[in-house]
Scaffold this motif. Structure first.
Motif, PDB file in Angstrom:
ATOM      1  N   LYS A   8       0.829  -1.467   0.092  1.00 20.01           N
ATOM      2  CA  LYS A   8      -0.059  -0.013  -0.111  1.00 20.01           C
ATOM      3  C   LYS A   8       0.872   1.285  -0.085  1.00 20.01           C
ATOM      4  N   GLN A   9       2.022   1.216   0.511  1.00 17.46           N
ATOM      5  CA  GLN A   9       2.754   2.466   0.849  1.00 17.46           C
ATOM      6  C   GLN A   9       4.289   2.250   0.740  1.00 17.46           C
ATOM      7  N   GLY A  90       2.398  22.336  -0.463  1.00 19.33           N
ATOM      8  CA  GLY A  90       3.368  21.296  -0.005  1.00 19.33           C
ATOM      9  C   GLY A  90       2.414  20.325   1.140  1.00 19.33           C
ATOM     10  N   TYR A  91       3.106  19.365   1.424  1.00 18.11           N
ATOM     11  CA  TYR A  91       2.857  18.573   2.617  1.00 18.11           C
ATOM     12  C   TYR A  91       3.660  18.639   3.628  1.00 18.11           C
ATOM     13  N   PRO A  92       3.207  18.979   4.485  1.00 19.46           N
ATOM     14  CA  PRO A  92       4.062  19.159   5.835  1.00 19.46           C
ATOM     15  C   PRO A  92       4.836  17.899   6.317  1.00 19.46           C
ATOM     16  N   PRO A 104       0.774  13.082  -1.049  1.00 17.67           N
ATOM     17  CA  PRO A 104       0.173  12.868  -2.601  1.00 17.67           C
ATOM     18  C   PRO A 104      -0.575  11.621  -2.612  1.00 17.67           C
ATOM     19  N   GLN A 105      -0.134  10.404  -2.210  1.00 17.34           N
ATOM     20  CA  GLN A 105      -0.787   9.112  -2.436  1.00 17.34           C
ATOM     21  C   GLN A 105      -2.226   9.141  -1.703  1.00 17.34           C
ATOM     22  N   GLU A 109      -6.032   8.668  -2.989  1.00 15.54           N
ATOM     23  CA  GLU A 109      -6.753   7.622  -2.349  1.00 15.54           C
ATOM     24  C   GLU A 109      -8.159   8.447  -1.883  1.00 15.54           C
ATOM     25  N   LEU A 110      -8.159   9.547  -1.207  1.00 18.70           N
ATOM     26  CA  LEU A 110      -9.128  10.021  -0.715  1.00 18.70           C
ATOM     27  C   LEU A 110     -10.077  10.649  -1.862  1.00 18.70           C
ATOM     28  N   ILE A 111      -9.639  11.120  -3.012  1.00 22.13           N
ATOM     29  CA  ILE A 111     -10.433  11.368  -4.387  1.00 22.13           C
ATOM     30  C   ILE A 111     -11.308  10.081  -4.864  1.00 22.13           C
TER      31      ILE A 111
END
Length: 200
Positions: A8-9, A90-92, A104-105, A109-111
């Motif tokens: 998954k990650q 940005g992603y903290p 970003p992944q 997944e949320l979308i």
């Protein structure tokens, strides 16, 4: 070695790498190993953990809910609901180091699960400044905008230009939480309650 949900990650990792093996050993008793970015200095991080300047991801943050999302997904969803998150945001660091997710992944997944949507160019106009809006109107030779303020510029652009015309002029897109996303946040309020708050 703890390989639960590794696909998954962490499918990008070389499990033969000694530093990767050492990190996985630290998370042996977790539901799954947190996301480890390819850019992370694995050996340096391990040394930082040993001297106490870095901490492990809390165990509770690596337990998936029945919807197959982690607490970090909910924090990203909570962040989106403020209406300021865009495809240029940005992603903290805390997404990886405190919540064990790939930002970003997680957004993708949320979308995919219907908890958030990417907005159209027209719906994303609010994320542009007045100068950018005027430049777009000028490009399409729309008249009468020179003394307008941002709300008026947005209205004019919406009235005079199509989605296709707008999307050709800028790539910035906002995101919006859906009713399903709001419902999932309400289902697990303890996740956001524990998160350090600041204004967005």
């Amino acid at each position: 070695m703890n390989t639960n949900n590794i696909d998954k990650q962490n499918s990008h990792l070389d499990l033969q790498d000694q530093s990767v093996q050492d990190i996985f050993a630290l998370y042996q008793n977790y539901a799954e190993v947190p996301y480890l970015s390819e850019k992370r200095d694995m050996e340096g991080w391990l040394n930082a953990v040993q001297i106490g300047s870095e901490q492990l991801v809390p165990k509770r943050n690596m337990i998936r809910f029945e919807e197959d999302i982690l607490p970090g997904h909910l924090i990203l969803l909570w962040r989106i609901q403020f209406g300021t998150f865009t495809n240029e945001s940005g992603y903290p660091k805390y997404f990886e180091y405190n919540y064990g997710i790939n930002g970003p992944q997680a957004l993708h997944e949320l979308i995919g699960k219907g908890y958030a949507v990417e907005l159209s160019a027209t719906a994303s106009l609010d994320h542009l400044n007045a100068a950018s809006l005027k430049a777009i109107l000028k490009h399409y030779e729309v008249a009468g905008y020179s003394k307008m303020k941002k709300p008026e510029l947005m209205e004019l652009a919406t009235q005079e230009l199509s989605e296709e015309q707008l999307s050709a002029q800028f790539e910035l897109r906002g995101y919006r939480i859906t009713p399903e996303g709001e419902a999932i946040l309400s289902k697990y309020p303890e996740v956001v309650d524990r998160h350090p708050k600041k204004k967005y």
